[in-house]
Design an enzyme around this catalytic site. Structure first.
Site, PDB file in Angstrom:
ATOM      1  CB  THR A  25      -0.927   0.033   1.243  1.00 55.70           C
ATOM      2  OG1 THR A  25      -0.114  -0.115   2.413  1.00 55.70           O
ATOM      3  CG2 THR A  25      -1.955  -1.075   1.193  1.00 55.70           C
ATOM      4  N   GLY A  26       2.172   1.091   0.084  1.00 52.53           N
ATOM      5  CA  GLY A  26       3.077   2.247   0.065  1.00 52.53           C
ATOM      6  C   GLY A  26       3.596   2.483  -1.341  1.00 52.53           C
TER       7      GLY A  26
ATOM      8  CE1 TYR B 236      21.368 -11.745   7.439  1.00 52.16           C
ATOM      9  CE2 TYR B 236      21.602 -10.452   5.409  1.00 52.16           C
ATOM     10  CZ  TYR B 236      22.179 -11.145   6.471  1.00 52.16           C
ATOM     11  OH  TYR B 236      23.524 -11.221   6.587  1.00 52.16           O
TER      12      TYR B 236
ATOM     13  CB  SER C 228      -0.140  -3.011   9.184  1.00 52.44           C
ATOM     14  OG  SER C 228      -1.536  -3.276   9.159  1.00 52.44           O
TER      15      SER C 228
ATOM     16  CB  ALA D 198       2.785   1.267  14.198  1.00 53.28           C
TER      17      ALA D 198
ATOM     18  CE1 TYR E 167      -4.622  -1.678  10.673  1.00 56.36           C
ATOM     19  CE2 TYR E 167      -6.353  -0.590  11.926  1.00 56.36           C
ATOM     20  CZ  TYR E 167      -5.072  -0.607  11.422  1.00 56.36           C
ATOM     21  OH  TYR E 167      -4.230   0.463  11.665  1.00 56.36           O
TER      22      TYR E 167
ATOM     23  CE1 TYR F 276       8.310 -13.421  20.010  1.00 50.06           C
ATOM     24  CE2 TYR F 276      10.613 -12.748  19.947  1.00 50.06           C
ATOM     25  CZ  TYR F 276       9.600 -13.588  19.529  1.00 50.06           C
ATOM     26  OH  TYR F 276       9.872 -14.587  18.637  1.00 50.06           O
TER      27      TYR F 276
ATOM     28  NE  ARG G  14      -6.005   6.455   6.062  1.00 53.73           N
ATOM     29  CZ  ARG G  14      -4.894   5.958   6.592  1.00 53.73           C
ATOM     30  NH1 ARG G  14      -4.819   5.700   7.868  1.00 53.73           N
ATOM     31  NH2 ARG G  14      -3.843   5.732   5.830  1.00 53.73           N
TER      32      ARG G  14
HETATM   33  P1  NAD Z   1       0.329   2.909   4.779  1.00 55.91           P
HETATM   34  O1  NAD Z   1      -0.533   1.915   4.096  1.00 55.91           O
HETATM   35  O2  NAD Z   1       0.576   4.214   4.113  1.00 55.91           O
HETATM   36  O3  NAD Z   1       1.721   2.275   5.157  1.00 55.91           O
HETATM   37  C1  NAD Z   1       1.882   0.922   5.493  1.00 55.91           C
HETATM   38  C2  NAD Z   1       3.124   0.401   4.785  1.00 55.91           C
HETATM   39  O4  NAD Z   1       3.334  -0.974   5.137  1.00 55.91           O
HETATM   40  C3  NAD Z   1       2.985   0.452   3.258  1.00 55.91           C
HETATM   41  O5  NAD Z   1       4.090   1.116   2.701  1.00 55.91           O
HETATM   42  C4  NAD Z   1       2.924  -1.017   2.849  1.00 55.91           C
HETATM   43  O6  NAD Z   1       3.438  -1.237   1.557  1.00 55.91           O
HETATM   44  C5  NAD Z   1       3.726  -1.657   3.954  1.00 55.91           C
HETATM   45  N1  NAD Z   1       3.441  -3.091   4.126  1.00 55.91           N
HETATM   46  C6  NAD Z   1       2.236  -3.693   4.265  1.00 55.91           C
HETATM   47  N2  NAD Z   1       2.373  -5.020   4.393  1.00 55.91           N
HETATM   48  C7  NAD Z   1       3.715  -5.273   4.354  1.00 55.91           C
HETATM   49  C8  NAD Z   1       4.513  -6.455   4.433  1.00 55.91           C
HETATM   50  N3  NAD Z   1       3.952  -7.655   4.598  1.00 55.91           N
HETATM   51  N4  NAD Z   1       5.864  -6.327   4.351  1.00 55.91           N
HETATM   52  C9  NAD Z   1       6.443  -5.109   4.180  1.00 55.91           C
HETATM   53  N5  NAD Z   1       5.749  -3.957   4.092  1.00 55.91           N
HETATM   54  C10 NAD Z   1       4.397  -4.042   4.188  1.00 55.91           C
HETATM   55  O7  NAD Z   1      -0.340   3.147   6.232  1.00 55.91           O
HETATM   56  P2  NAD Z   1       0.028   4.231   7.350  1.00 55.91           P
HETATM   57  O8  NAD Z   1      -1.148   5.098   7.531  1.00 55.91           O
HETATM   58  O9  NAD Z   1       1.361   4.817   7.103  1.00 55.91           O
HETATM   59  O10 NAD Z   1       0.115   3.273   8.638  1.00 55.91           O
HETATM   60  C11 NAD Z   1       1.365   2.801   9.136  1.00 55.91           C
HETATM   61  C12 NAD Z   1       1.164   2.046  10.433  1.00 55.91           C
HETATM   62  O11 NAD Z   1       0.523   2.886  11.402  1.00 55.91           O
HETATM   63  C13 NAD Z   1       0.274   0.808  10.284  1.00 55.91           C
HETATM   64  O12 NAD Z   1       0.804  -0.233  11.067  1.00 55.91           O
HETATM   65  C14 NAD Z   1      -1.056   1.259  10.831  1.00 55.91           C
HETATM   66  O13 NAD Z   1      -1.770   0.197  11.367  1.00 55.91           O
HETATM   67  C15 NAD Z   1      -0.650   2.270  11.900  1.00 55.91           C
HETATM   68  N6  NAD Z   1      -1.711   3.276  12.142  1.00 55.91           N
HETATM   69  C16 NAD Z   1      -1.921   4.311  11.255  1.00 55.91           C
HETATM   70  C17 NAD Z   1      -2.921   5.235  11.529  1.00 55.91           C
HETATM   71  C18 NAD Z   1      -3.177   6.420  10.632  1.00 55.91           C
HETATM   72  O14 NAD Z   1      -3.993   7.286  10.976  1.00 55.91           O
HETATM   73  N7  NAD Z   1      -2.526   6.561   9.503  1.00 55.91           N
HETATM   74  C19 NAD Z   1      -3.720   5.084  12.670  1.00 55.91           C
HETATM   75  C20 NAD Z   1      -3.483   3.997  13.509  1.00 55.91           C
HETATM   76  C21 NAD Z   1      -2.460   3.115  13.241  1.00 55.91           C
END
Ligand code: NAD
Length: 339
Positions: free
Chosen positions: A38-39, A65, A78, A117, A148, A162, A189
């Site tokens: 998703t990035g 690694y 995530s 996070a 989620y 852990y 969003r």
């Molecule tokens: P985002 O989707 O922009 O970033 C998530 C990143 O994780 C993406 O770049 C995606 O490619 C990467 N990713 C997903 N699965 C992966 C995998 N298996 N291996 C490697 N990379 C993987 O989302 P965000 O808004 O930047 O959120 C980042 C973190 O913060 C998440 O864990 C989310 O749950 C948490 N979070 C965000 C918010 C918010 O308001 N944005 C609120 C609560 C929690």
């Protein structure tokens, strides 16, 4: 001098990319690991070429690694927006469970400090308001958001296991709604949706009657809180978010005013299990981390609107260039048409 090295999983996402930037500014060497589910590399293109920064394209549910010593692991990988985790339900569950397990194992092997996070979604549709960290939550495990919410609840449990069993130094941040530059226009969003609709002069869609509330935190404030938490000695969950609460309808109106748009506001059915209220109690962050949000909503929104204006102009420009190419290619002589 010892080089401080941080690994950021999900570092090419919205929050992760801001975190990478801030850590580099703090003098850390940063390794960003992301599978780009998703990035996007566009989020980190400004960091390419910085010697202290490295990007590894990899899925953290398989393995992590890194050859060098590592001091800090920030586990951000995530999908995070409802549209994304409904589109990728299995990946969401896997990265919250297997991915967190791999990231914790990696931190243990490196004797690094680990930060998860987590999310305000662990509180589900809360029965107490505002939410304190001691509240256990009200989550529907089999509803559409369960993939989620439950993955993050499992990730928190795994993190503390852990810590308690292996003695890994761990931190858990429960992030509340955050906004800012590099959110995706189409991520579903509220803020990107309202801003892009207002900038394009389209109807602005509010779900339900718009009385449900959210409290939104600007991204630089959030990142500041996360770094303070990582550097603190506190290992139980801490809420980080902005307690300044606003109804969805008022948020839509505020964005419409800031963009100077004349869009209409229309109402659609509320999605299933959409929380009605969400507001962090940030007493712990205040007392333990000395943290509270600094950026006022109108300032943060203005910066975000500026970013989306550029994005939308860029999209329009890319589209018109493509159309130009298409028209020109139609004018080009075809095979056999040369005179
Ligand atoms: P985002 O989707 O922009 O970033 C998530 C990143 O994780 C993406 O770049 C995606 O490619 C990467 N990713 C997903 N699965 C992966 C995998 N298996 N291996 C490697 N990379 C993987 O989302 P965000 O808004 O930047 O959120 C980042 C973190 O913060 C998440 O864990 C989310 O749950 C948490 N979070 C965000 C918010 C918010 O308001 N944005 C609120 C609560 C929690």
């Amino acid at each position: 001098m010892h080089t401080i090295r941080s690994v950021v999983t999900g570092g090419a996402g919205f929050l992760g990319s801001h975190l990478c930037e801030r850590l580099l500014a703090e003098g850390h060497n940063v390794i960003c690991i992301d599978n780009l589910l998703t990035g996007s590399v566009r989020n980190i293109e400004n960091l390419a070429g910085i010697p202290a920064f490295r990007f590894i394209k990899s899925d953290v549910t398989n393995y992590i690694y890194v050859n060098e010593p590592v001091d800090y692991v920030f586990h951000f990988a995530s999908p995070a927006s409802p549209i994304d985790y409904l589109k990728f339900p299995i990946q969401t569950l896997k990265v919250g469970s297997l991915g967190t397990h791999k990231a914790l194992g990696f931190a243990k092997a490196k004797r690094a400090r680990f930060l998860l996070a987590s999310t305000s979604e662990v509180y589900g549709d809360p029965e107490i308001h505002p939410q304190v960290e001691e509240y256990w939550g009200h989550v529907n495990p089999v509803g559409p958001r369960g993939v989620y919410d439950e993955a993050k609840r499992f990730a928190e449990a795994m993190t503390l296991a852990y810590h308690r069993f292996h003695g890994v130094e761990t931190r858990i941040v429960r992030i509340f709604n955050t906004y800012g530059e590099r959110m995706r226009i189409e991520d579903g969003r509220a803020i990107p949706a309202f801003v892009s609709q207002a900038l394009r002069g389209e109807d602005m869609t509010v779900f339900g009657d718009g009385s449900q509330t959210r409290s939104v935190c600007y991204v630089t404030d959030l990142v500041d809180g996360i770094i303070r938490l990582m550097m603190s000695g506190y290992d139980m969950p801490v809420n980080i978010g902005n307690p300044d609460e606003i109804s969805m309808l008022d948020l839509a109106k505020e964005i419409r005013d800031l963009t100077g748009s004349r869009s209409r506001i229309i109402f659609k059915d509320l999605p299933q299990d959409d929380p009605k209220v969400r507001q962090p109690n940030i007493s712990k962050a205040r007392s333990i981390l000395g943290w509270e949000p600094q950026v006022r909503r109108n300032v943060g929104l203005a910066k975000t609107i500026h970013y989306f204006r550029d994005e939308i102009d860029g999209l329009a420009q890319r589209k018109s260039t493509m159309e130009q190419y298409a028209t020109n290619s139609m004018k080009l002589p075809r095979n056999g048409e040369h005179t």
